[in-house]
Design a protein around this motif. Structure first.
Motif, PDB file in Angstrom:
ATOM      1  N   VAL A  69      -0.868   9.358   6.142  1.00 56.81           N
ATOM      2  CA  VAL A  69      -0.706   8.250   5.188  1.00 56.81           C
ATOM      3  C   VAL A  69       0.458   7.338   5.600  1.00 56.81           C
ATOM      4  O   VAL A  69       0.535   6.185   5.157  1.00 56.81           O
ATOM      5  N   GLY A  76      -4.114   1.761  -2.290  1.00 53.50           N
ATOM      6  CA  GLY A  76      -3.321   2.869  -1.779  1.00 53.50           C
ATOM      7  C   GLY A  76      -3.964   4.226  -1.988  1.00 53.50           C
ATOM      8  O   GLY A  76      -4.129   5.001  -1.036  1.00 53.50           O
ATOM      9  N   GLY A 118      -9.920   8.693  -4.908  1.00 48.50           N
ATOM     10  CA  GLY A 118      -9.702   7.317  -4.473  1.00 48.50           C
ATOM     11  C   GLY A 118     -10.891   6.423  -4.788  1.00 48.50           C
ATOM     12  O   GLY A 118     -10.722   5.273  -5.226  1.00 48.50           O
ATOM     13  N   THR A 120       1.879   3.074  -3.323  1.00 47.11           N
ATOM     14  CA  THR A 120       0.976   3.915  -4.113  1.00 47.11           C
ATOM     15  C   THR A 120       0.171   4.915  -3.290  1.00 47.11           C
ATOM     16  O   THR A 120      -0.507   5.758  -3.866  1.00 47.11           O
ATOM     17  N   ILE A 121       0.236   4.824  -1.959  1.00 43.41           N
ATOM     18  CA  ILE A 121      -0.620   5.687  -1.147  1.00 43.41           C
ATOM     19  C   ILE A 121      -0.267   7.161  -1.332  1.00 43.41           C
ATOM     20  O   ILE A 121      -1.110   8.043  -1.179  1.00 43.41           O
ATOM     21  N   ALA A 178      -7.141   4.528   0.271  1.00 42.03           N
ATOM     22  CA  ALA A 178      -6.782   4.726   1.674  1.00 42.03           C
ATOM     23  C   ALA A 178      -6.216   6.121   1.892  1.00 42.03           C
ATOM     24  O   ALA A 178      -6.549   6.808   2.865  1.00 42.03           O
ATOM     25  N   GLY A 179      -5.349   6.550   0.959  1.00 41.44           N
ATOM     26  CA  GLY A 179      -4.789   7.886   1.070  1.00 41.44           C
ATOM     27  C   GLY A 179      -5.851   8.954   0.975  1.00 41.44           C
ATOM     28  O   GLY A 179      -5.835   9.932   1.727  1.00 41.44           O
ATOM     29  N   ILE A 200       0.843  -1.200   0.000  1.00 44.08           N
ATOM     30  CA  ILE A 200       0.000   0.000   0.000  1.00 44.08           C
ATOM     31  C   ILE A 200       0.879   1.251   0.000  1.00 44.08           C
ATOM     32  O   ILE A 200       0.566   2.253  -0.641  1.00 44.08           O
ATOM     33  N   ASP A 201       2.008   1.172   0.703  1.00 42.88           N
ATOM     34  CA  ASP A 201       2.907   2.322   0.787  1.00 42.88           C
ATOM     35  C   ASP A 201       3.511   2.696  -0.558  1.00 42.88           C
ATOM     36  O   ASP A 201       4.000   3.808  -0.736  1.00 42.88           O
TER      37      ASP A 201
END
Length: 504
Positions: free
Chosen positions: A166, A150, A301, A26-27, A153-154, A23-24
């Motif tokens: 984030v 990502g 998102g 693309t967040i 969530a971001g 996830i990190d």
């Protein structure tokens, strides 16, 4: 060695360990506009904030993977998770762009210890090729859906909190994942006998990072050709020296003969091109939706949700399809569908998206997740179990190198196309010199001008960015289309493994 009875619980643990790391990747894509304003970051600094993570991992993954084969994947995974936790806190409270770039380096260090160990643990845990295909399919779901999740969530976090959230969200996740991994992943005696030395590891890291940096800087305007050329030659020279050492060694740190297996080499190419195209496309879509269409981070998102849902379905489906019709057919068809979907999005209107755009997003998420999972099945299914960490690190390097170069290549293509497309309104004077370099800098100038002139500048920026964005999507479609033909030819003699892996 038979598969452990609690193998599906082990799979759950490593997938949860992998989730925050993927996830990190693309967040931050959704946070680019806010980061630009909050930190006063230039377009180059923003690219480095996003790009330093995959760039560092590209250099670190192979040494970490082979080290894990030697000292144990469980120990390496748990250490990496702890480092990732500390780095997340540092990134969340970074006061400047430079400090954030440094924290992202530390994040990459921890993540590079985790990723190869996740794949190696799956390889060790699932001996049967059919079960391993299913397990890698579920892992692929986390990889594809996590990367697609990502931005969502971001967007949700940025709707309610400041940009550092984030990164801070990783903290409670890690506090749950670490004890779960500690108690469920069994201890296993390392069976990798490679000659791992810090000198060889540094040689490989320096060679990879110097080569990738030279390629990245070579794409950018204003870079001195001499510096780029010297850096590239130095990087390639270090890699050649490393390869020579490995080929001459009776117990190499990295067995380069793995590349002689068509499934592994093609799996690497698929991972490289597809992840690069996906990273570049996601980054540009996120900016289009916010800068041009005017959506909030959360709305942008949510726009990605069809991609997320389809990606979640694609992973397990890839394992089933590979067992049913074969790896070659699955890989070629998934790449062809992805290319067609990107081409369709390239000519779509994001201001008025209809059902057609939703269908294209679903097709893209489904096909890319199937394609990436197929590459994982090819690599891990063809690798001997004692070299699972090295094989996993090669695959992960393909993802990270692809993401890093993809963001650079498509980012530079986007900037160049944007700069050539924008038509600044006549009558505006005393504009900053960098106004037409990127849409972020144009929007900053427009907000400073305000009034009718500022609005005219915003409209000019939107028109230019939409044109540049279409160019990026169509280029990605072309690259993946070419790759589908290459895979069709390269895997013409590939034979599926039957039952237990041949290494056993």
């Amino acid at each position: 060695m038979s598969s452990p009875r609690n193998r599906w619980l082990v799979l759950l643990a490593v997938m949860m360990a992998f989730t925050p790391i993927v996830i990190d990747m693309t967040i931050l894509h959704i946070a680019v506009p806010l980061l630009t304003l909050a930190l006063g970051a230039t377009g180059t600094e923003i690219l480095w904030i996003i790009d330093i993570y995959p760039l560092m991992m590209a250099g670190l993954l192979v040494p970490m993977g082979t080290l894990a084969d030697k000292i144990g994947h469980r120990r390496m995974l748990l250490t990496g998770l702890a480092i990732f936790l500390v780095a997340s806190i540092a990134a969340a409270f970074a006061p400047t762009a430079a400090m954030l770039i440094g924290a992202r380096v530390l994040l990459a260090f921890g993540a590079s210890m985790v990723m190869p160990s996740v794949l190696a643990t799956i390889r060790h845990t699932f001996e049967d090729s059919r079960e391993r295909g299913i397990a890698l399919g579920l892992w692929g779901t986390v990889g594809s859906a996590g990367a697609a999740m990502g931005p969502l969530a971001g967007g949700f976090l940025l709707e309610h909190f400041w940009w550092g959230s984030v990164f801070l969200i990783n903290v409670p996740v890690m506090l749950v994942v670490w004890p779960l991994a500690y108690f469920t992943i069994p201890k296993r005696k390392p069976d990798g006998g490679g000659n791992w030395t810090i000198g060889q590891a540094l040689l490989l890291i320096a060679g990879l990072i110097a080569s990738v940096y030279a390629i990245k800087s070579g794409f950018k305007s204003g870079t001195a050709p001499l510096i780029t050329g010297v850096t590239l030659m130095a990087g390639l020279g270090l890699l050649a020296l490393f390869a020579r050492q490995q080929l001459r060694s009776t117990s190499p740190m990295l067995d380069l003969t793995l590349f002689a297996r068509p499934a592994i080499s093609m799996g690497m190419v698929i991972a490289l091109v597809v992840s690069g195209s996906l990273a570049g496309v996601e980054l540009t879509i996120a900016q289009e939706l916010q800068f041009v269409v005017g959506r909030s981070p959360l709305e942008a998102g949510l726009f990605m949700m069809p991609l997320v849902i389809a990606s979640a379905v694609g992973g397990p489906l890839a394992g089933y399809l590979t067992s049913a019709v074969g790896l070659r057919a699955v890989a070629v068809m998934s790449l062809a569908v992805a290319a067609a979907s990107l081409a369709g999005l390239g000519i779509s209107d994001f201001h008025n998206p209809g059902i057609g755009v939703i269908v294209l997003m679903v097709a893209l998420g489904l096909s890319l997740s199937i394609g990436l999972t197929a590459s994982s099945i090819a690599i891990m299914g063809s690798a001997p179990v004692e070299k699972a960490g090295a094989a996993g690190s090669l695959e992960a390097t393909g993802y990270e190198l692809g993401a890093g170069l993809g963001i650079t290549f498509f980012g530079v293509l986007l900037s160049a196309s944007y700069a050539s497309s924008i038509r600044l309104p006549s009558g505006l004077v005393d504009l900053p010199a960098n106004t037409s370099h990127s849409i972020g800098e144009t929007m900053t100038a427009a907000s400073q001008i305000g009034g009718a002139d500022g609005q005219a500048l915003i409209e000019a920026a939107g028109n230019a960015f939409s044109s540049a964005h279409a160019m990026v999507l169509l280029t990605a479609a072309g690259l993946i289309g070419i790759l589908s033909v290459v895979v069709l030819v390269a895997l013409r003699n590939y034979r599926e493994p039957v039952g237990q892996n041949a290494a056993h």
